[in-house]
Write a protein that holds these residues in place. Structure first.
Motif, short mmCIF file in Angstrom:
data_model
loop_
_atom_site.label_atom_id
_atom_site.label_comp_id
_atom_site.label_asym_id
_atom_site.label_seq_id
_atom_site.Cartn_x
_atom_site.Cartn_y
_atom_site.Cartn_z
N SER A 45 0.87 -1.11 -0.02
CA SER A 45 -0.07 0.21 -0.07
C SER A 45 0.91 1.08 0.10
CB SER A 45 -0.88 0.10 1.31
OG SER A 45 -1.87 -1.14 1.41
N VAL A 46 2.03 1.34 0.74
CA VAL A 46 2.95 2.41 0.64
C VAL A 46 3.66 2.51 -0.60
CG1 VAL A 46 4.95 3.41 1.78
CG2 VAL A 46 3.32 2.19 3.33
N ILE A 47 3.99 1.54 -1.25
CA ILE A 47 4.50 1.59 -2.53
C ILE A 47 3.61 2.34 -3.72
CG2 ILE A 47 5.62 0.61 -4.57
CD1 ILE A 47 6.58 -1.63 -2.47
N ALA A 48 2.24 1.63 -3.50
CA ALA A 48 1.18 2.31 -4.26
C ALA A 48 0.68 3.70 -4.05
CB ALA A 48 0.24 1.20 -4.28
N GLY A 49 1.05 4.02 -2.74
CA GLY A 49 0.70 5.51 -2.46
C GLY A 49 -0.76 5.62 -1.81
N GLY A 58 12.60 7.68 5.38
CA GLY A 58 13.14 7.06 4.20
C GLY A 58 12.38 7.52 2.99
N GLU A 59 12.68 6.60 2.04
CA GLU A 59 12.19 7.19 0.60
C GLU A 59 11.89 5.98 -0.40
OE1 GLU A 59 15.32 9.68 -1.23
OE2 GLU A 59 16.69 8.02 -1.12
N ILE A 60 11.10 6.09 -1.36
CA ILE A 60 10.68 5.30 -2.42
C ILE A 60 10.94 5.73 -3.72
CG2 ILE A 60 9.05 3.83 -3.29
CD1 ILE A 60 7.38 4.08 -0.87
N LEU A 61 11.96 5.34 -4.41
CA LEU A 61 12.26 5.79 -5.80
C LEU A 61 11.89 4.83 -6.81
CD1 LEU A 61 16.20 6.51 -5.04
CD2 LEU A 61 14.20 8.13 -4.75
N LEU A 62 11.25 5.55 -7.80
CA LEU A 62 11.02 4.80 -9.14
C LEU A 62 11.61 5.42 -10.28
CD1 LEU A 62 8.89 2.55 -10.28
CD2 LEU A 62 7.34 4.69 -10.85
N ASP A 63 12.34 4.50 -10.78
CA ASP A 63 13.41 5.10 -11.93
C ASP A 63 14.09 6.42 -11.35
OD1 ASP A 63 12.73 2.98 -13.65
OD2 ASP A 63 11.08 4.15 -14.39
N GLU A 64 14.77 6.18 -10.21
CA GLU A 64 15.59 7.23 -9.64
C GLU A 64 14.74 8.42 -9.24
OE1 GLU A 64 19.18 6.92 -12.14
OE2 GLU A 64 18.88 5.05 -11.65
N GLU A 65 13.43 8.38 -9.33
CA GLU A 65 12.68 9.61 -9.18
C GLU A 65 12.01 9.54 -7.63
OE1 GLU A 65 8.69 12.08 -10.42
OE2 GLU A 65 9.32 10.32 -11.44
N ASP A 68 7.49 9.83 -3.20
CA ASP A 68 6.81 9.99 -1.97
C ASP A 68 5.64 11.04 -2.08
OD1 ASP A 68 8.45 8.23 -0.93
OD2 ASP A 68 9.84 9.84 0.14
N GLU A 69 5.93 12.05 -2.81
CA GLU A 69 4.73 13.10 -2.91
C GLU A 69 3.64 12.86 -3.76
OE1 GLU A 69 4.70 15.58 -0.52
OE2 GLU A 69 6.56 14.72 0.23
N LEU A 70 3.71 11.89 -4.60
CA LEU A 70 2.72 11.70 -5.78
C LEU A 70 1.66 10.73 -5.05
CD1 LEU A 70 4.94 10.20 -8.85
CD2 LEU A 70 4.40 12.70 -7.94
N ALA A 71 0.24 11.13 -5.45
CA ALA A 71 -0.81 10.41 -5.08
C ALA A 71 -0.92 9.09 -5.82
CB ALA A 71 -1.93 11.50 -5.55
N ALA A 72 -1.72 8.35 -5.25
CA ALA A 72 -1.97 6.70 -5.91
C ALA A 72 -1.99 6.89 -7.51
CB ALA A 72 -3.14 6.04 -4.97
N GLU A 73 -2.94 7.71 -7.74
CA GLU A 73 -3.26 7.76 -9.17
C GLU A 73 -2.16 8.04 -10.08
OE1 GLU A 73 -6.09 10.91 -9.88
OE2 GLU A 73 -7.20 9.41 -11.20
N GLU A 74 -1.27 9.02 -9.58
CA GLU A 74 -0.11 9.44 -10.38
C GLU A 74 0.93 8.42 -10.38
OE1 GLU A 74 0.39 14.10 -9.47
OE2 GLU A 74 0.39 12.82 -7.48
N ARG A 75 0.88 7.70 -9.08
CA ARG A 75 1.73 6.25 -9.31
C ARG A 75 1.61 5.34 -10.20
NH1 ARG A 75 4.06 5.99 -3.04
NH2 ARG A 75 3.72 8.09 -2.61
N ALA A 76 0.25 5.18 -10.38
CA ALA A 76 -0.40 4.13 -11.35
C ALA A 76 -0.11 4.58 -12.66
CB ALA A 76 -1.94 4.14 -11.14
N HIS A 77 -0.25 6.05 -12.77
CA HIS A 77 0.14 6.43 -14.36
C HIS A 77 1.43 6.42 -14.66
CE1 HIS A 77 -3.86 9.37 -13.86
NE2 HIS A 77 -4.08 7.85 -14.57
#
Ligand SMILES: Nc1ncnc2c1ncn2[C@@H]1O[C@H](COP(=O)(O)OP(=O)(O)O)[C@@H](O)[C@H]1O
Ligand SMILES: [Mg+2]
Length: 250
Positions: A45-49, A58-65, A68-77
């Motif tokens: 759930s935390v990874i998905a936002g 701590g931090e979660i990086l997706l492709d080095e970005e 953390d501040e992105l909403a679930a929907e934006e992460r899905a996109h």
């Protein structure tokens, strides 16, 4: 692709994740195992936002970005897919129509127009054939009266259509029977490629008889206490989680 550094997260002010470090590279399948209540679903759930969960450190990086501040929907996109993301029952909306909407929304977020109908049909045909999903299923109302196996089929179909960069399948409490296990495993095995990655969360070793993970991690009390290859899953099956407790002294 995914890098998690020293992640601490809470829900309702209760600390659940206590310093998770995890790196998932493109092309890899990771299994996360662990007893009930260890924090597996929380991690997903935390990874998905999901909003209820608060990252404390701590931090979660997706492709080095940093996401953390992105909403679930934006992460899905951005290509993160979590199973059970769309568990709603929508009478009168078919499996196919729901997927068309989901795909076009993702495209919109990227500044693209709707997928041309012809391409959409082709994609649906391609993916449903690959997963051996029949047409009748595709025209059924979303999730309405779905059996356990059908829910799984729908989930895997969603995953196939959205072609996520990172798919997270949380299989803990879904009471998977052998059919459902096979559906999930076939889907994952067919959809994995050198460009995407999958995290399979499971309480049971059984699922890993069908999906062969590159890495297995054991989550215990909010920490990854042991990582290894698929042999670790067998060892766990044999010795149980108490063995881990003694082994790592937690
Ligand atoms: N939404 C929530 N509200 C309150 N407590 C939660 C919530 N989600 C998880 N928890 C608590 O967090 C702990 C870990 O739960 P979970 O991540 O579901 O574990 P697992 O998936 O490994 O069984 C449990 O003690 C659980 O009660
Ligand atoms: Mg769970």
């Amino acid at each position: 692709m995914l890098k998690i550094n020293n992640l601490h997260a809470s829900v309702e002010d209760k600390g659940i994740l206590k310093g998770i470090n995890l790196e998932v590279k493109a092309g890899e399948v990771h299994a996360i195992m662990g007893p009930n209540g260890s924090g597996k679903s929380t991690l997903a759930s935390v990874i998905a936002g999901k909003e209820e969960y608060e990252v404390k450190q701590g931090e979660i990086l997706l492709d080095e970005e940093n996401i953390d501040e992105l909403a679930a929907e934006e992460r899905a996109h951005k290509g993160i897919f979590l199973s059970f993301q769309y568990p709603v029952e929508i009478p009168g909306v078919s499996v196919t129509n729901f997927m068309k909407t989901a795909i076009n929304e993702t495209r919109k977020a990227k500044g693209l127009g709707d997928m041309p109908a012809k391409d959409m049909l082709k994609l649906i045909r391609e993916k449903s054939e690959m997963l051996e999903i029949d047409r009748k299923f595709l025209s059924r109302s979303l999730n309405e009266g779905f059996s356990g196996g059908e829910k799984k089929r729908n989930e895997i179909f969603q995953m196939a259509m959205l072609e996520p960069k990172l798919a997270i399948l949380d299989e803990t409490d879904s009471g998977l029977d052998i059919d459902a296990l096979r559906i999930v495993a076939n889907g994952v095995n067919k959809l994995k490629s050198k460009d995407n990655a999958v995290i399979v969360i499971t309480h049971y070793q059984r699922l890993l008889d069908y999906i062969v993970p590159d890495f297995v991690h054991v989550l215990y009390n909010g920490k990854i206490v042991k990582s290894g290859t698929k042999e670790l899953a067998h060892e766990l099956e044999e010795k149980g989680y108490d063995w881990i407790k003694e082994e790592v002294n937690v």
